[in-house]
Design a protein around this motif. Structure first.
Motif, PDB file in Angstrom:
ATOM      1  N   GLU A 109       0.841  -1.200   0.000  1.00 18.93           N
ATOM      2  CA  GLU A 109       0.000   0.000   0.000  1.00 18.93           C
ATOM      3  C   GLU A 109       0.872   1.244   0.000  1.00 18.93           C
ATOM      4  N   HIS A 110       0.686   2.099  -0.995  1.00 19.78           N
ATOM      5  CA  HIS A 110       1.407   3.361  -1.085  1.00 19.78           C
ATOM      6  C   HIS A 110       0.749   4.376  -0.155  1.00 19.78           C
ATOM      7  N   CYS A 111       1.553   5.036   0.685  1.00 22.99           N
ATOM      8  CA  CYS A 111       0.973   5.995   1.620  1.00 22.99           C
ATOM      9  C   CYS A 111       1.975   7.094   1.928  1.00 22.99           C
ATOM     10  N   SER A 112       1.536   8.086   2.654  1.00 25.15           N
ATOM     11  CA  SER A 112       2.422   9.171   3.058  1.00 25.15           C
ATOM     12  C   SER A 112       3.348   8.697   4.165  1.00 25.15           C
ATOM     13  N   LEU A 113       4.422   9.449   4.381  1.00 27.05           N
ATOM     14  CA  LEU A 113       5.348   9.097   5.461  1.00 27.05           C
ATOM     15  C   LEU A 113       4.644   9.150   6.805  1.00 27.05           C
ATOM     16  N   ASP A 114       3.819  10.159   7.027  1.00 27.70           N
ATOM     17  CA  ASP A 114       3.129  10.274   8.311  1.00 27.70           C
ATOM     18  C   ASP A 114       2.242   9.059   8.571  1.00 27.70           C
ATOM     19  N   GLU A 115       1.528   8.618   7.549  1.00 25.27           N
ATOM     20  CA  GLU A 115       0.656   7.458   7.733  1.00 25.27           C
ATOM     21  C   GLU A 115       1.468   6.195   7.965  1.00 25.27           C
ATOM     22  N   LEU A 116       2.546   6.045   7.230  1.00 23.36           N
ATOM     23  CA  LEU A 116       3.405   4.868   7.408  1.00 23.36           C
ATOM     24  C   LEU A 116       3.948   4.807   8.826  1.00 23.36           C
ATOM     25  N   LEU A 117       4.444   5.924   9.323  1.00 27.23           N
ATOM     26  CA  LEU A 117       5.013   5.941  10.682  1.00 27.23           C
ATOM     27  C   LEU A 117       3.965   5.581  11.715  1.00 27.23           C
ATOM     28  N   ALA A 118       2.745   6.026  11.525  1.00 25.91           N
ATOM     29  CA  ALA A 118       1.695   5.778  12.501  1.00 25.91           C
ATOM     30  C   ALA A 118       1.217   4.329  12.493  1.00 25.91           C
ATOM     31  N   ARG A 119       1.304   3.650  11.341  1.00 29.36           N
ATOM     32  CA  ARG A 119       0.714   2.315  11.219  1.00 29.36           C
ATOM     33  C   ARG A 119       1.713   1.170  11.284  1.00 29.36           C
TER      34      ARG A 119
END
Length: 340
Positions: free
Chosen positions: A201-211
Motif C-alpha cells: 500500500e502506497h501511503c504518506s510518510l506520516d501514515e506509514l510511521l503511525a501504522r
C-alpha cells in the motif's frame, strides 16, 4: 570556470588510479586497457603519490573514494569516476556535472544482499537476538526464560518501507512472501508491481510511521532526506515499533533517536549506518540493549563485494575504451561534456 577534460587521442592508453577493494583479477583487467596506479589504502605516507597520479589520471575507481572539488581542480584529465558502491553522496556530483565527468556506481549487484542485512536486523530487533545471546555467553542464563526475555513476532506484522527502490522492493518481497507481513511504502510515485504482487500500500510518510510495526529506511541520502527521521517523526511511530536503518546515517537525527529509545517513544532500533563511522565507542547506541548495531555491512559478503568490484571495472572500461558503462549516474552531463 569549470573545464571539461581535454580530449584524449584514440590511440592513447588511459591512465587509471585504483583505490581500495580491487583484487588481482580486477587489476589485471584494468592493466589490459591502460596504465594503472593502485593504492591499497590512503595515508600520509602515500597521499602525495596519490595526488601526483590523479594529476594525469583519466579514470578513478575504488571503494570509499576521496574526491572533492579541490581534487577535481588538480585532476584536469579526469573523465570517469567509478565507485564500488551504490551511494555517491560523498562525491561532488554537481562539480562533476559541470566538468562533464562521468560518475558510475554499482546498483543491482548488491540489492539482495543488502535486503538480507535489513531483514537480519528486523529479526534481531524483534526477537532480541543479540541481547539474549549475550545473556547466554555471559553466564546469565540461569533459568527458563520468561516474559522479561520475550520478543515480538515478525510474521503478520506491518512492515513500513521508506523508499521503495530496488533494495526497498527486495525487503518488501521478503516481508510479504516470506513472513506474511502487510507492506506499507513511501515513494515519489506508486509502484504498481509491488501493489499487484505483494499487496503493498502506497501511503504518506506520516501514515506509514503511525501504522507500521517496523519502519525500514531504504532511501538515498540527499538534502531532502537529511534527518528525515527526526524527533517529530519518531513521536509519530508506535511505542511498540522498531526502526531499521540500512540507508545512510544522516537520514536519522541520532540525538533524537537516542532520546526516543531511552524514553520509550519507540521500542527498538537496528542500525547498520551512522552519522559518523566508525561509531564512537562511547555512543549510547553501542550500549543499549534495545539497539542492534552493525559496522556498515549491508553489502559485505565475499560474493557481493566481488560482483561490485567487477561491475565497477566494467563501468570504467566501458566508459574509457568501450561503448559506454553498464551503470551511469550522470550520463547526460558526461555526453554534454564530451560534445563541448
Amino acid at each position: 570556470m569549470d573545464k571539461a577534460p581535454a580530449a584524449r587521442d584514440r590511440g592513447q592508453a588511459p591512465r587509471i588510479v585504483a583505490l581500495r577493494r580491487l583484487g588481482e583479477e580486477e587489476l589485471a583487467a584494468l592493466n589490459e586497457v591502460g596504465q594503472v596506479d593502485y593504492f591499497e589504502d590512503l595515508n600520509e605516507g602515500n597521499r602525495e603519490a596519490f595526488e601526483a597520479a590523479m594529476a594525469s589520471a583519466h579514470g578513478l575507481i575504488g571503494g570509499k573514494l576521496e574526491l572533492d572539488e579541490a581534487m577535481l581542480e588538480r585532476s584536469p584529465n579526469l573523465e570517469v569516476v567509478s565507485t564500488i558502491s551504490v551511494g555517491y553522496d560523498q562525491l561532488p556530483l554537481e562539480a562533476m556535472n559541470r566538468r562533464g565527468i562521468l560518475l558510475c556506481n554499482t546498483p543491482d549487484v548488491l540489492t539482495e544482499t543488502t535486503a538480507d542485512t535489513a531483514f537480519a536486523l528486523i529479526m534481531a530487533t524483534q526477537r532480541r537476538l543479540v541481547e539474549l545471546s549475550c545473556m547466554v555467553r555471559e553466564g546469565r542464563w540461569t533459568s527458563h526464560v520468561g516474559p522479561d526475555q520475550f520478543g515480538h513476532d515478525v510474521h503478520g506484522k506491518a512492515l513500513g518501507i521508506v523508499g521503495a527502490g530496488r533494495i526497498g522492493a527486495a525487503i518488501a518481497r521478503r516481508g510479504a512472501l516470506g513472513f506474511g507481513m502487510s507492506v506499507l511504502y513511501t515513494a515519489r510515485a506508486p509502484k504498481p508491481e509491488l501493489e499487484q504482487h505483494l499487496g503493498a500500500e502506497h501511503c504518506s510518510l506520516d501514515e506509514l510511521l503511525a501504522r507500521a510495526d517496523i519502519v525500514c529506511l531504504a532511501v538515498p541520502y540527499s538534502d531532502d532526506t537529511h534527518h528525515l527521521i527526526d524527533a517529530d517523526a519518531l513521536a509519530r511511530m508506535k511505542p511498540s515499533a522498531a526502526l531499521i536503518n540500512i540507508a545512510r546515517g544522516k537520514v536519522v537525527d541520532e540525538t533524537a533517536l537516542i532520546e526516543a529509545l531511552e524514553q520509550g517513544t519507540i521500542r527498538a532500533a537496528g542500525l547498520d549506518v551512522f552519522t559518523r563511522e566508525p561509531l564512537d565507542a562511547d555512543s549510547p547506541l553501542a550500549r543499549m540493549d534495545n539497539v542492534v548495531v552493525l559496522p556498515h555491512i549491508g553489502s559485505a559478503t565475499h560474493e557481493t563485494r566481488a560482483a561490485m568490484a567487477r561491475r565497477a571495472v566494467d563501468n570504467l572500461i566501458g566508459a574509457l575504451v568501450g561503448e559506454g558503462p553498464v551503470n551511469a549516474v550522470n550520463k547526460a552531463s558526461w555526453r554534454a561534456g564530451r560534445a563541448s
